[in-house]
Write an enzyme that holds these catalytic residues in place. Structure first.
Site, PDB file in Angstrom:
ATOM      1  N   LEU A 105       0.853  -1.187   0.000  1.00  0.00           N
ATOM      2  CA  LEU A 105       0.000   0.000   0.000  1.00  0.00           C
ATOM      3  C   LEU A 105       0.885   1.231   0.000  1.00  0.00           C
ATOM      4  O   LEU A 105       1.921   1.253   0.663  1.00  0.00           O
ATOM      5  CB  LEU A 105      -0.915   0.005   1.226  1.00  0.00           C
ATOM      6  N   VAL A 157       4.736  -1.084   3.021  1.00  0.00           N
ATOM      7  CA  VAL A 157       4.374   0.309   2.763  1.00  0.00           C
ATOM      8  C   VAL A 157       5.255   0.833   1.638  1.00  0.00           C
ATOM      9  O   VAL A 157       6.488   0.797   1.737  1.00  0.00           O
ATOM     10  CB  VAL A 157       4.535   1.173   4.023  1.00  0.00           C
ATOM     11  N   LYS A 158       4.620   1.321   0.579  1.00  0.00           N
ATOM     12  CA  LYS A 158       5.368   1.800  -0.582  1.00  0.00           C
ATOM     13  C   LYS A 158       5.799   3.251  -0.368  1.00  0.00           C
ATOM     14  O   LYS A 158       4.982   4.125  -0.083  1.00  0.00           O
ATOM     15  CB  LYS A 158       4.518   1.678  -1.848  1.00  0.00           C
ATOM     16  N   ILE A 159       7.091   3.466  -0.532  1.00  0.00           N
ATOM     17  CA  ILE A 159       7.723   4.768  -0.330  1.00  0.00           C
ATOM     18  C   ILE A 159       8.454   5.143  -1.620  1.00  0.00           C
ATOM     19  O   ILE A 159       9.161   4.309  -2.193  1.00  0.00           O
ATOM     20  CB  ILE A 159       8.743   4.708   0.831  1.00  0.00           C
TER      21      ILE A 159
END
Length: 327
Positions: free
Chosen positions: A95, A131-133
């Site tokens: 996400l 978690v997409k960064i």
């Protein structure tokens, strides 16, 4: 002979590149990844309007100001979709945080923590969340902080080895290099009609990252993404993870031609590669020297930011309608 889909699964984990839970359950993949563009498409579909409305109602009940309410709603939409997707895959879901925070380390850390906590509060297993960064310097610094706090990160919008090395130094869980967008840039920049698979610049970029990581026993995983053709996918057989669109997954399932492993730890170990030391100034200089990576990173952030704003507009209209009904 088994399908190319099944052959690829011998060496690589296959990931569904869609935010549509109904579609995910038909693909037979292990993991799934989303982004603002995919979420926008899903949110516009009638069958997911109830999920969207539930997220809006939840966001309103948090009693924040208008900006906070939008933040709550957008993250709740993602979590709702992520949890639904996880019903249909055995692995993890990625996400993404708001792309407009791409140059603010502290804001990214805070948003990622909120997203992770919300995911757990709604019943999600933290071990199944990435978690997409974004792969900016600030994003990679945020990912380093988050990893130290037990939040696994997928550093996305990776377009060159420099970003990948910086992410590895930050000890992130996974990076997502974009094959197709690199290919697109080279076609547009030089007016080429196309590249053979052997000369494909997107394939070569991922192969270089893979070789560097495996040569130096870097544990960060590589999830190649943004494929334009089935041939690009097959050219990276053996990469840790392959994020593939539903269309290309179906093509792989229908084809029974033999697949050859292209990437392996054993072959990477044989290569004469020197380690690269990176500081912030060196990172920024080397990114500046790479026009493709600089332009595609900026473009990717703009695209995701734009789709987030469109989604915000739709949510704002829903909130206005709800307020009018309650007046």
């Amino acid at each position: 002979m088994s399908s190319q889909f099944d052959q690829l699964k011998l060496w690589s984990v296959l990931v569904g590149d869609t935010g549509d839970p109904a579609l995910i359950k038909t693909l037979g993949v292990q993991d799934a990844t989303t982004n603002p563009s995919l979420i926008l498409k899903v949110a516009q579909e009638p069958k997911y309007q109830s999920m969207l409305k539930e997220a809006i109602s939840w966001g309103i009940r948090q009693n924040g100001d208008d900006v906070q309410t939008l933040t709550f709603v957008l993250d709740k939409i993602q979590v709702n979709l992520g949890l639904e997707i996880l019903k249909h895959v055995p692995g993890r879901v990625s996400l993404e945080i708001d792309a407009r925070l791409s140059f603010n380390t502290e804001a990214m850390v805070q948003r990622a923590i909120f997203l992770s906590q919300l995911f757990e509060k709604m019943g999600g297993d933290k071990k199944r969340l990435l978690v997409k960064i974004p792969g900016t310097w600030e994003g990679i610094c945020a990912a380093e902080v988050l990893e130290s706090q037990g939040i696994a990160c997928n550093v996305t919008l990776i377009f060159n080895l420099v970003q990948a090395i910086a992410a590895a130094k930050a000890k992130v869980t996974l990076v997502s290099p974009f094959v197709g967008r690199i290919y697109d840039w080279w076609i547009a920049a030089y007016g080429a009609e196309g590249y053979s698979i052997e000369a494909d610049p997107g394939v070569a970029s991922v192969a270089n990252i893979y070789s560097y990581y495996k040569k130096f026993d870097i544990p960060t995983q590589i999830m190649a993404a943004s494929f334009r053709t089935k041939e690009q996918v097959l050219a990276l057989a053996g990469c840790d993870f392959l994020t593939i669109s539903p269309k290309l997954l179906e093509e792989l399932k229908k084809d029974q031609q033999p697949v050859e492993r292209k990437l392996s730890v054993e072959e990477a170990k044989k290569l004469d590669i020197q380690p690269v030391e990176l500081s912030e100034s060196v990172f920024r200089f080397l990114m500046n020297e790479d026009a493709m990576a600089t332009e595609k990173l900026a473009e990717g952030i703009r695209i995701f930011s734009g789709d987030t704003q469109i989604l915000e507009s739709a949510v704002t209209e829903f909130i206005r309608q709800i307020a009018a009904q309650e007046a």
